[in-house]
Design an enzyme around this catalytic site. Structure first.
Site, PDB file in Angstrom:
ATOM      1  N   ASN A  22     -62.645 -32.200  67.661  1.00  0.00           N
ATOM      2  CA  ASN A  22     -61.418 -33.038  67.608  1.00  0.00           C
ATOM      3  C   ASN A  22     -61.328 -33.776  69.019  1.00  0.00           C
ATOM      4  O   ASN A  22     -61.579 -33.227  70.218  1.00  0.00           O
ATOM      5  CB  ASN A  22     -60.273 -32.209  67.454  1.00  0.00           C
ATOM      6  CG  ASN A  22     -60.103 -30.819  68.256  1.00  0.00           C
ATOM      7  OD1 ASN A  22     -60.995 -30.237  68.750  1.00  0.00           O
ATOM      8  ND2 ASN A  22     -58.810 -30.564  68.211  1.00  0.00           N
ATOM      9  N   CYS A  72     -60.055 -35.316  63.824  1.00  0.00           N
ATOM     10  CA  CYS A  72     -60.428 -34.087  63.633  1.00  0.00           C
ATOM     11  C   CYS A  72     -61.958 -33.979  63.812  1.00  0.00           C
ATOM     12  O   CYS A  72     -62.658 -34.944  63.679  1.00  0.00           O
ATOM     13  CB  CYS A  72     -60.098 -33.666  61.969  1.00  0.00           C
ATOM     14  SG  CYS A  72     -58.459 -33.411  61.729  1.00  0.00           S
ATOM     15  N   GLU A 114     -64.080 -32.407  61.776  1.00  0.00           N
ATOM     16  CA  GLU A 114     -64.764 -32.639  60.556  1.00  0.00           C
ATOM     17  C   GLU A 114     -65.236 -33.941  60.450  1.00  0.00           C
ATOM     18  O   GLU A 114     -66.366 -34.567  60.067  1.00  0.00           O
ATOM     19  CB  GLU A 114     -64.052 -32.028  59.344  1.00  0.00           C
ATOM     20  CG  GLU A 114     -63.734 -30.421  59.301  1.00  0.00           C
ATOM     21  CD  GLU A 114     -62.449 -30.437  60.093  1.00  0.00           C
ATOM     22  OE1 GLU A 114     -62.100 -30.822  61.090  1.00  0.00           O
ATOM     23  OE2 GLU A 114     -62.053 -29.140  59.526  1.00  0.00           O
ATOM     24  N   CYS A 125     -58.412 -30.064  57.102  1.00  0.00           N
ATOM     25  CA  CYS A 125     -56.905 -30.825  56.593  1.00  0.00           C
ATOM     26  C   CYS A 125     -57.266 -31.352  55.449  1.00  0.00           C
ATOM     27  O   CYS A 125     -58.578 -31.783  54.926  1.00  0.00           O
ATOM     28  CB  CYS A 125     -56.356 -31.711  57.633  1.00  0.00           C
ATOM     29  SG  CYS A 125     -57.364 -33.238  58.071  1.00  0.00           S
ATOM     30  N   CYS A 152     -59.757 -34.665  55.612  1.00  0.00           N
ATOM     31  CA  CYS A 152     -61.070 -34.171  55.981  1.00  0.00           C
ATOM     32  C   CYS A 152     -61.744 -33.742  54.739  1.00  0.00           C
ATOM     33  O   CYS A 152     -63.017 -33.983  54.434  1.00  0.00           O
ATOM     34  CB  CYS A 152     -61.155 -32.982  57.214  1.00  0.00           C
ATOM     35  SG  CYS A 152     -60.832 -33.876  58.713  1.00  0.00           S
TER      36      CYS A 152
HETATM   37  N1  THU Z   1     -57.874 -30.405  63.598  1.00  0.00           N
HETATM   38  C1  THU Z   1     -59.263 -30.562  63.377  1.00  0.00           C
HETATM   39  O1  THU Z   1     -60.047 -31.005  64.070  1.00  0.00           O
HETATM   40  N2  THU Z   1     -59.616 -30.007  62.261  1.00  0.00           N
HETATM   41  C2  THU Z   1     -58.987 -29.562  61.231  1.00  0.00           C
HETATM   42  O2  THU Z   1     -59.367 -29.218  60.198  1.00  0.00           O
HETATM   43  C3  THU Z   1     -57.581 -29.159  61.296  1.00  0.00           C
HETATM   44  C4  THU Z   1     -56.795 -29.886  62.553  1.00  0.00           C
HETATM   45  C5  THU Z   1     -57.484 -30.800  64.903  1.00  0.00           C
HETATM   46  C6  THU Z   1     -56.622 -32.189  64.955  1.00  0.00           C
HETATM   47  C7  THU Z   1     -55.665 -31.581  66.191  1.00  0.00           C
HETATM   48  O3  THU Z   1     -56.562 -32.088  67.276  1.00  0.00           O
HETATM   49  C8  THU Z   1     -55.769 -30.323  66.549  1.00  0.00           C
HETATM   50  O4  THU Z   1     -56.568 -29.659  65.359  1.00  0.00           O
HETATM   51  C9  THU Z   1     -54.397 -29.803  66.003  1.00  0.00           C
HETATM   52  O5  THU Z   1     -53.696 -30.127  64.754  1.00  0.00           O
END
Ligand code: THU
Length: 144
Positions: free
Chosen positions: A46, A57, A59, A87, A90
């Site tokens: 992320n 994110c 993913e 999420c 994603c």
């Molecule tokens: N985030 C991800 O990278 N992947 C996920 O599946 C959920 C959320 C990140 C986005 C943000 O940088 C941090 O996690 C908090 O939401």
């Protein structure tokens, strides 16, 4: 759960990518890696921004990296975080490049981080009633 050496490599890549996360706002690092049809592994983390909505994110970073490497069929994806769960956005992006056989490995960094808990599922089961480019006629097949 018995894991192949290929999946072990995928898990290592996701955990390593997590260490690159740029998340000074949430302090929630996430690493992801995708194993593509060709057996290659692409990873992502992320990356946040002071303008919060511009964050991406792990993913999607991993998937877009695979597409830039000309790989559009994902055999497996791994996500490493504390209580990892992709999420909704994603899930839709993963669905685009997955088949009914695409596996998802969730690596929970909660407990002992040297031996995290790994659970396995199927990408298509994580997104009920997806927006499907084949079903709505936007694509004839997924081989572009
Ligand atoms: N985030 C991800 O990278 N992947 C996920 O599946 C959920 C959320 C990140 C986005 C943000 O940088 C941090 O996690 C908090 O939401």
């Amino acid at each position: 759960m018995k894991l192949s050496s290929e999946i072990m490599r995928l898990i290592k890549a996701a955990r390593l990518a997590r260490q690159s996360a740029y998340c000074p706002y949430s302090r929630y690092p996430v690493g992801a890696a995708v194993l593509t049809e060709s057996g290659r592994i692409f990873s992502g983390c992320n990356v946040e921004n002071a303008s919060y909505g511009l964050s991406i994110c792990a993913e999607r970073a991993a998937v877009f990296n695979a597409v830039a490497g000309r790989q559009i069929v994902i055999k497996a994806v791994c996500i490493a975080a504390i209580s990892p769960k992709p999420c909704g956005a994603c899930r839709q992006v993963l669905f685009e490049f997955s088949t009914r056989h695409t596996a998802i490995y969730l690596v929970d960094e909660n407990l002992d981080t040297r031996r995290p808990r790994v659970t396995r599922g199927a990408v298509y089961k994580m997104l009920p009633a997806p927006f499907d480019p084949l079903a709505c006629g936007l694509l004839k097949d997924k081989k572009r």
